[in-house]
Design a protein around this motif. Structure first.
Motif, PDB file in Angstrom:
ATOM      1  N   ALA B  57      37.885 -36.619  13.318  1.00  0.00           N
ATOM      2  CA  ALA B  57      37.599 -37.416  12.118  1.00  0.00           C
ATOM      3  C   ALA B  57      36.352 -38.267  12.356  1.00  0.00           C
ATOM      4  O   ALA B  57      35.477 -38.395  11.495  1.00  0.00           O
ATOM      5  N   ARG B  58      36.253 -38.835  13.574  1.00  0.00           N
ATOM      6  CA  ARG B  58      35.095 -39.660  13.890  1.00  0.00           C
ATOM      7  C   ARG B  58      33.828 -38.831  13.974  1.00  0.00           C
ATOM      8  O   ARG B  58      32.755 -39.273  13.581  1.00  0.00           O
ATOM      9  N   TRP B  59      33.959 -37.606  14.486  1.00  0.00           N
ATOM     10  CA  TRP B  59      32.772 -36.749  14.554  1.00  0.00           C
ATOM     11  C   TRP B  59      32.305 -36.365  13.163  1.00  0.00           C
ATOM     12  O   TRP B  59      31.109 -36.323  12.899  1.00  0.00           O
ATOM     13  N   GLY B  60      33.288 -36.124  12.262  1.00  0.00           N
ATOM     14  CA  GLY B  60      32.928 -35.831  10.877  1.00  0.00           C
ATOM     15  C   GLY B  60      32.182 -36.993  10.257  1.00  0.00           C
ATOM     16  O   GLY B  60      31.131 -36.826   9.623  1.00  0.00           O
ATOM     17  N   MET B  61      32.696 -38.210  10.539  1.00  0.00           N
ATOM     18  CA  MET B  61      32.056 -39.415  10.020  1.00  0.00           C
ATOM     19  C   MET B  61      30.643 -39.541  10.590  1.00  0.00           C
ATOM     20  O   MET B  61      29.704 -39.923   9.891  1.00  0.00           O
ATOM     21  N   PHE B  62      30.501 -39.216  11.884  1.00  0.00           N
ATOM     22  CA  PHE B  62      29.199 -39.330  12.539  1.00  0.00           C
ATOM     23  C   PHE B  62      28.196 -38.393  11.880  1.00  0.00           C
ATOM     24  O   PHE B  62      27.041 -38.758  11.660  1.00  0.00           O
ATOM     25  N   ILE B  63      28.657 -37.185  11.533  1.00  0.00           N
ATOM     26  CA  ILE B  63      27.734 -36.234  10.917  1.00  0.00           C
ATOM     27  C   ILE B  63      27.346 -36.693   9.520  1.00  0.00           C
ATOM     28  O   ILE B  63      26.173 -36.599   9.130  1.00  0.00           O
TER      29      ILE B  63
END
Lengths: 123, 165
Positions: B57-63
């Motif tokens: 979820a955090r990686w999605g947010m980062f992208i």
């Protein structure tokens, strides 16, 4: 498609050129770092985007796997650039400030003020 | 763990020849990733087996952050600095800002974002005794000597908190 690639190359080269001009125009190490980090990173992103577009276009028309590799490598290069360029600029700026090079024409320098305060307390 | 996963992924991407991957390459990648992970164990031994930094979820947010506000800020910054290179109008200075961030990952992300965006460059970071990290930022066009967070780097502080803390 070709026009877009050429446009990206022109924009990228222009920003890289401006980054180099910034080295001559600006008065001290900090402002020069602004020009060199931002403009060169942005310019290199555009030239790499041109490479990616070119590779994807070739991949779609010829179907050879090596063009896919080219695109992936360009993306990895951009990612590495995005991480290392600001880190290097930060290291240079910090080292410059620690070795006593003060920003020229600065209207305010909180870091030097705070360091003086700390020195005063400990000494 | 995060170092291991990333080394393996990047190795496989680099070794990929466009036609599928040999089993030998996968094994070499895993061995190299393990060596790197062990070499980096010295720096934070407690996180060695944890899944810290692998939350999707955090990686999605980062992208989303990378292609949304960050890209916009970067384009604005570059046009701004390009104009300043040509006209030579500058008013530099080093300002101090309390970001309120604690984690090392969030601090790194914010510091790098600041360096790449509107006329700002992180010079030094120190810990505030009242909590949070103090950022000393070299600002090319000082409009306020005691600025708020939003004036210098916009919404990046919020994003760094959301993604990495």
């Amino acid at each position: 498609m070709n026009a877009l690639i050429i446009l990206f190359l022109i924009v990228g080269t222009l920003f890289n050129f401006l980054g180099t001009v910034a080295l001559y125009r600006f008065p001290d190490v900090y402002t020069r770092l602004h020009g060199t980090t931002k403009c060169t990173t942005f310019g290199s992103i555009f030239t790499s985007a041109a490479v990616v577009l070119f590779a994807l276009q070739k991949l779609a028309s010829s179907g050879e796997g090596r063009f896919g590799t080219l695109a992936v490598h360009a993306v990895i290069a951009v990612a590495a650039l995005l991480i290392t360029n600001p880190t290097g600029a930060h290291a240079i700026a910090r080292a410059a400030h620690r070795s006593g090079i003060m920003p020229k024409f600065a209207v305010v320098d909180r870091l030097a003020e705070d360091q003086k305060k700390k020195g005063g307390v400990s000494a | 763990m995060v170092i291991f996963v990333f080394s393996v992924i990047v190795y496989l991407l680099l070794a990929w020849s466009g036609n599928g991957i040999d089993m030998a390459e996968v094994i070499i990648g895993i061995v190299l990733g393990a060596i790197l992970a062990f070499a980096a164990k010295v720096w934070n031994p407690r996180k060695f087996f944890s899944f810290y930094g692998l939350n999707p979820a955090r990686w999605g947010m980062f992208i989303i952050y990378l292609f949304g506000p960050f890209l916009l800020g970067m384009i604005k910054a570059n046009l701004d600095v390009a104009m300043r290179v040509i006209t030579g109008k500058i008013r530099p200075g080093i300002v101090r800002i309390n970001s309120g961030l604690k984690g090392t990952l969030a601090t790194t992300m914010l510091a790098n974002s600041i360096t790449l965006t509107p006329g700002t460059l992180t010079v030094d970071i120190s810990e505030d005794p009242e909590g949070g990290n103090l950022f000393y930022i070299h600002w090319i066009n000082v409009t306020d000597e005691n600025p708020e967070e939003g004036l210098v780097y916009g919404t990046f502080g919020k994003w760094a908190r959301r993604v990495a803390e």
